[in-house]
Design a protein around this motif. Structure first.
Motif, short mmCIF file in Angstrom:
data_model
loop_
_atom_site.label_atom_id
_atom_site.label_comp_id
_atom_site.label_asym_id
_atom_site.label_seq_id
_atom_site.Cartn_x
_atom_site.Cartn_y
_atom_site.Cartn_z
N ALA A 448 0.82 -1.20 0.00
CA ALA A 448 0.00 0.00 0.00
C ALA A 448 0.86 1.25 0.00
O ALA A 448 0.50 2.28 -0.59
N SER A 449 2.03 1.15 0.67
CA SER A 449 2.91 2.32 0.74
C SER A 449 3.46 2.68 -0.63
O SER A 449 3.63 3.86 -0.96
N VAL A 450 3.70 1.63 -1.47
CA VAL A 450 4.21 1.89 -2.82
C VAL A 450 3.16 2.57 -3.66
O VAL A 450 3.42 3.54 -4.39
N ILE A 451 1.92 2.04 -3.55
CA ILE A 451 0.82 2.63 -4.32
C ILE A 451 0.59 4.07 -3.89
O ILE A 451 0.37 4.97 -4.70
N GLN A 452 0.68 4.32 -2.57
CA GLN A 452 0.48 5.67 -2.05
C GLN A 452 1.59 6.60 -2.52
O GLN A 452 1.35 7.75 -2.85
N ALA A 453 2.82 6.08 -2.56
CA ALA A 453 3.95 6.90 -2.98
C ALA A 453 3.84 7.30 -4.44
O ALA A 453 4.34 8.35 -4.86
N SER A 454 3.17 6.44 -5.26
CA SER A 454 3.06 6.75 -6.70
C SER A 454 2.07 7.88 -6.95
O SER A 454 2.05 8.47 -8.03
N GLY A 455 1.24 8.14 -5.95
CA GLY A 455 0.20 9.15 -6.16
C GLY A 455 -1.02 8.59 -6.87
O GLY A 455 -2.06 9.25 -6.97
N GLY A 456 -0.93 7.34 -7.37
CA GLY A 456 -2.06 6.71 -8.04
C GLY A 456 -2.53 7.48 -9.25
O GLY A 456 -1.83 8.33 -9.79
N ASN A 457 -3.71 7.13 -9.68
CA ASN A 457 -4.37 7.88 -10.76
C ASN A 457 -3.58 7.88 -12.06
O ASN A 457 -3.54 8.88 -12.78
N PHE A 458 -2.88 6.77 -12.37
CA PHE A 458 -2.28 6.60 -13.68
C PHE A 458 -3.41 6.37 -14.70
O PHE A 458 -4.37 5.65 -14.41
N MET A 459 -3.30 6.94 -15.86
CA MET A 459 -4.34 6.69 -16.88
C MET A 459 -3.89 5.56 -17.81
O MET A 459 -2.69 5.26 -17.92
N TRP A 460 -4.86 4.95 -18.46
CA TRP A 460 -4.53 3.89 -19.41
C TRP A 460 -3.83 4.50 -20.60
O TRP A 460 -4.29 5.51 -21.15
N PRO A 461 -2.70 3.93 -21.01
CA PRO A 461 -1.96 4.51 -22.13
C PRO A 461 -2.66 4.33 -23.47
O PRO A 461 -2.31 5.02 -24.44
N VAL A 462 -3.60 3.42 -23.53
CA VAL A 462 -4.35 3.18 -24.77
C VAL A 462 -5.83 3.37 -24.42
O VAL A 462 -6.31 2.84 -23.41
N MET A 463 -6.55 4.13 -25.24
CA MET A 463 -7.95 4.39 -25.00
C MET A 463 -8.73 3.06 -25.01
O MET A 463 -8.58 2.24 -25.91
N GLY A 571 13.31 0.14 -9.84
CA GLY A 571 13.66 -1.07 -10.56
C GLY A 571 12.78 -2.26 -10.27
O GLY A 571 12.86 -3.28 -10.97
N THR A 572 11.95 -2.20 -9.23
CA THR A 572 11.07 -3.33 -8.91
C THR A 572 9.76 -3.17 -9.68
O THR A 572 9.10 -2.12 -9.62
N ALA A 573 9.40 -4.25 -10.42
CA ALA A 573 8.19 -4.20 -11.25
C ALA A 573 6.96 -4.57 -10.41
O ALA A 573 6.98 -5.52 -9.61
N TYR A 574 5.88 -3.82 -10.61
CA TYR A 574 4.59 -4.10 -9.96
C TYR A 574 3.50 -4.21 -11.04
O TYR A 574 3.65 -3.69 -12.17
N ASN A 575 2.42 -4.88 -10.67
CA ASN A 575 1.30 -5.02 -11.61
C ASN A 575 0.71 -3.64 -11.90
O ASN A 575 0.21 -2.96 -11.00
N PRO A 576 0.73 -3.21 -13.16
CA PRO A 576 0.22 -1.86 -13.49
C PRO A 576 -1.26 -1.66 -13.12
O PRO A 576 -1.70 -0.53 -12.92
N ILE A 577 -1.99 -2.78 -13.02
CA ILE A 577 -3.43 -2.66 -12.73
C ILE A 577 -3.64 -1.93 -11.40
O ILE A 577 -4.63 -1.22 -11.20
N ASN A 578 -2.67 -2.10 -10.44
CA ASN A 578 -2.82 -1.47 -9.13
C ASN A 578 -2.77 0.06 -9.19
O ASN A 578 -3.23 0.74 -8.26
N PHE A 579 -2.22 0.60 -10.27
CA PHE A 579 -1.99 2.04 -10.32
C PHE A 579 -2.91 2.75 -11.31
O PHE A 579 -3.02 3.97 -11.29
N LEU A 580 -3.56 1.96 -12.19
CA LEU A 580 -4.38 2.56 -13.25
C LEU A 580 -5.77 2.93 -12.71
O LEU A 580 -6.40 2.16 -11.99
N GLY A 581 -6.21 4.17 -13.06
CA GLY A 581 -7.52 4.63 -12.61
C GLY A 581 -8.62 4.26 -13.58
O GLY A 581 -8.40 3.92 -14.70
#
Length: 581
Positions: A448-463, A571-581
């Motif tokens: 949760a701390s990683v997700i919080q640090a990212s600020g969340g709310n990443f958009m999908w790169p493809v419509m 450098g640590t990979a995480y599932n992008p689904i956790n960050f996409l709004g």
């Protein structure tokens, strides 16, 4: 005496009153018994009671006839005895009655004298001065019953009706007032006014009258004929032509018009036993009297029937329709369909009403046919959780297969276009197979701390990317897949998932990534966009969330056009689904 075949015996004077009273009372009892049983015939209590009452009535009638013969003989004897007693000395008897009358009149008055004389005569004849009073008590009810029956019979045969008067003359009778009102409407409908004509006004006077039971009561049309006859205009026998109850005009002959209407039906009639052909509107001829200048020529009516009328017709869009397909279905040029529906190329939804015509034949024909055909049955999509797959990923386990059914339906067509479809029976010939989709529920392990640090709310790169994930984050084919694959067409735009600085924008193999773009978003977060066909940014360029950075391709180690998207922190990979709004 002859009837009884016995010697005639005269009753003694002191028994005259009793004998006469007995005769009258017995006769009245028999009469009332018979009338009572006859009354039971009129009151149908039940079939059993009716049969019983008929038997009782027959017995009472037979008993009455038998006793009547005996009572008549006795009655004759009584009358003869009375006659002999009274008229043995008629002169002295009359003198005594006269004296009684004079005495009572002088002391009691005229009315009382009549009572005194009556009592004297009864005393002299029957030894009982109250005989007339007793007889009256028995006769009065019978007379009242007979009077009541006569009154009811008379009243039931009396008939009342409403007389219609025009110009002071009764022209007929009706049963309700609204018949006269409707007749005036019909009369005005029959009159065809032209410019300069004065409107014909008829105001009938209505009165309630007693009429014969067989008096004819006029209908609306018959009364209208009678009312027209009272006008001073020229009238002719003709046929009024009505469409849906509205008067169109009158013609002298109806044969040609009927033949024209039958021709419309024959045009659509195929002779099949499984179809019915009828008019949408109702056509009717009514014979009667019409104003001479309101009568039309047959050809005028026929020309109207062969013409067109301005109405709007619509087509309902079904699944699989396109503007060109609709134009072909309804028999219109594509340009004509587009002119009627200017927005059809941009807006076309299932169930939408598409205007296909602004006019239609004046005479519309409906054909209802029994049709038999096969239809496809859609399959259902069943989703279930799969703990072996990461959240945000899915996979089709069983492909759906359509079923089929055999349908019997009644289909209605108006002027050749489908108007309604009523499914009578639908028999399934092949059951559909459900599509089964596994939905991943496995956690990606991103703290949760990683997700919080990212600020969340990443958009999908493809419509529309949320519905286009073709491969999720996790192990596959014996190796770790550090991102998600989003499929699309070659050259599909790819956008920055979040604000940041481009730290790589290179072409080539790049370890299997092909043409790749990487963006630094701060706090150690970097997003990767791989397998691009072209790159639209350069290193060091600042991009905002949603800016175009590249186009989708199939470069590097790729097995089809898609965008490989990664999210890493330090450098640590995480599932992008956790960050996409």
């Amino acid at each position: 005496a002859k009837l009884n075949k016995k010697p005639l015996r005269f009753p003694k004077p002191e028994n005259l009153s009793t004998g006469l009273t007995k005769i009258v009372t017995n006769f009245i009892d028999l009469f009332l018994l018979y009338m009572t049983n006859v009354g039971l015939h009129c009151v149908h209590i039940s079939k059993k009671a009716l049969v019983a009452s008929r038997g009782a009535s027959a017995k009472a009638l037979a008993f009455m006839a038998k006793k009547l013969k005996s009572y008549l003989c006795t009655f004759v004897c009584v009358l003869k005895a009375i006659f002999c007693r009274i008229f043995a000395s008629p002169i002295s008897f009359c003198n005594e009655v006269k004296e009684k009358h004079t005495e009572a009149r002088a002391t009691k008055g005229k009315i009382a004298s009549f009572g005194s004389c009556s009592a004297f005569v009864c005393k002299r004849a029957f030894n009982n001065k109250n005989v007339l009073v007793g007889l009256f008590n028995y006769v009065a009810p019978v007379v009242a019953v007979v009077f009541l029956i006569s009154l009811v019979t008379y009243a039931s045969n009396v008939k009342y009706a409403i007389g219609v008067e025009c110009n002071g003359q009764t022209i007929g009778f009706i049963d309700k007032e609204d018949v006269a009102e409707k007749a005036q409407v019909v009369l005005q409908e029959r009159i065809q006014y032209v410019e300069g004509d004065q409107q014909v006004v008829i105001e009938p006077k209505l009165t309630v009258k007693k009429v014969d039971s067989n008096e004819t009561l006029y209908t609306v049309d018959e009364l209208a004929d009678k009312m027209i006859q009272t006008t001073n205009v020229e009238l002719e026998e003709a046929y009024g032509f009505y469409i849906n109850g509205s008067f169109i005009g009158a013609v002298k002959e109806k044969k040609q018009i009927e033949e024209t209407l039958n021709g419309f039906l024959e045009k659509f009639d195929t002779g099949s036993d499984t179809e019915t052909v009828s008019f949408v509107d109702s056509f009717e001829f009514r014979e009667g009297l019409f104003l001479e200048h309101g009568i039309k020529d047959d050809d005028e009516i026929i020309a109207m029937l062969n013409g067109k009328k301005q109405v709007e017709a619509y087509y309902t869009v079904v699944a699989g329709d396109a503007p060109s397909i609709i134009a072909q279905k309804v028999g219109l040029d594509y340009s004509e369909l587009k002119a009627l529906n200017p927005e059809i190329e941009t807006t076309l939804l299932v169930g939408q009403q598409v205007l296909i015509n602004r006019e239609q034949p004046f005479v519309s024909v409906r054909v209802t046919r029994d049709e038999e055909y096969d239809v496809a049955l859609p399959y259902n999509t069943v989703q279930f959780d799969d703990a072996s797959r990461y959240k945000g990923t899915s996979a089709v386990i069983v492909n759906g297969i359509e079923g089929s059914a055999h349908v019997y339906a009644k289909v209605s067509y108006v002027d050749g276009y489908e108007d309604s479809r009523n499914i009578v029976t639908q028999t399934v010939t092949k059951e559909p197979v459900d599509k089964q989709v596994a939905i991943g529920t496995k956690s990606t392990g991103a703290p949760a701390s990683v997700i919080q640090a990212s600020g969340g709310n990443f958009m999908w790169p493809v419509m529309g990317g949320s519905s286009r994930v073709s491969s999720g984050f996790g192990w596959r084919w014996g190796a770790m897949h550090y991102g998600i694959d989003i499929w699309g067409g070659y050259g599909t735009p790819i956008y920055a998932a979040k604000d940041g600085v481009v730290i790589e924008a290179s072409s080539g193999w790049n370890g299997g990534y092909g043409n790749v773009v990487r963006i630094d978003h701060g706090n150690g977060f970097v997003t990767t966009y791989a397998h691009n066909s072209s790159i639209q940014v350069s290193v060091g360029q600042y991009v905002s969330k949603g800016d175009l950075i590249s186009n989708m391709g199939n470069t590097g180690q790729s097995y089809g056009t898609h965008c490989h998207f990664e999210v890493r922190q330090y450098g640590t990979a995480y599932n992008p689904i956790n960050f996409l709004g």
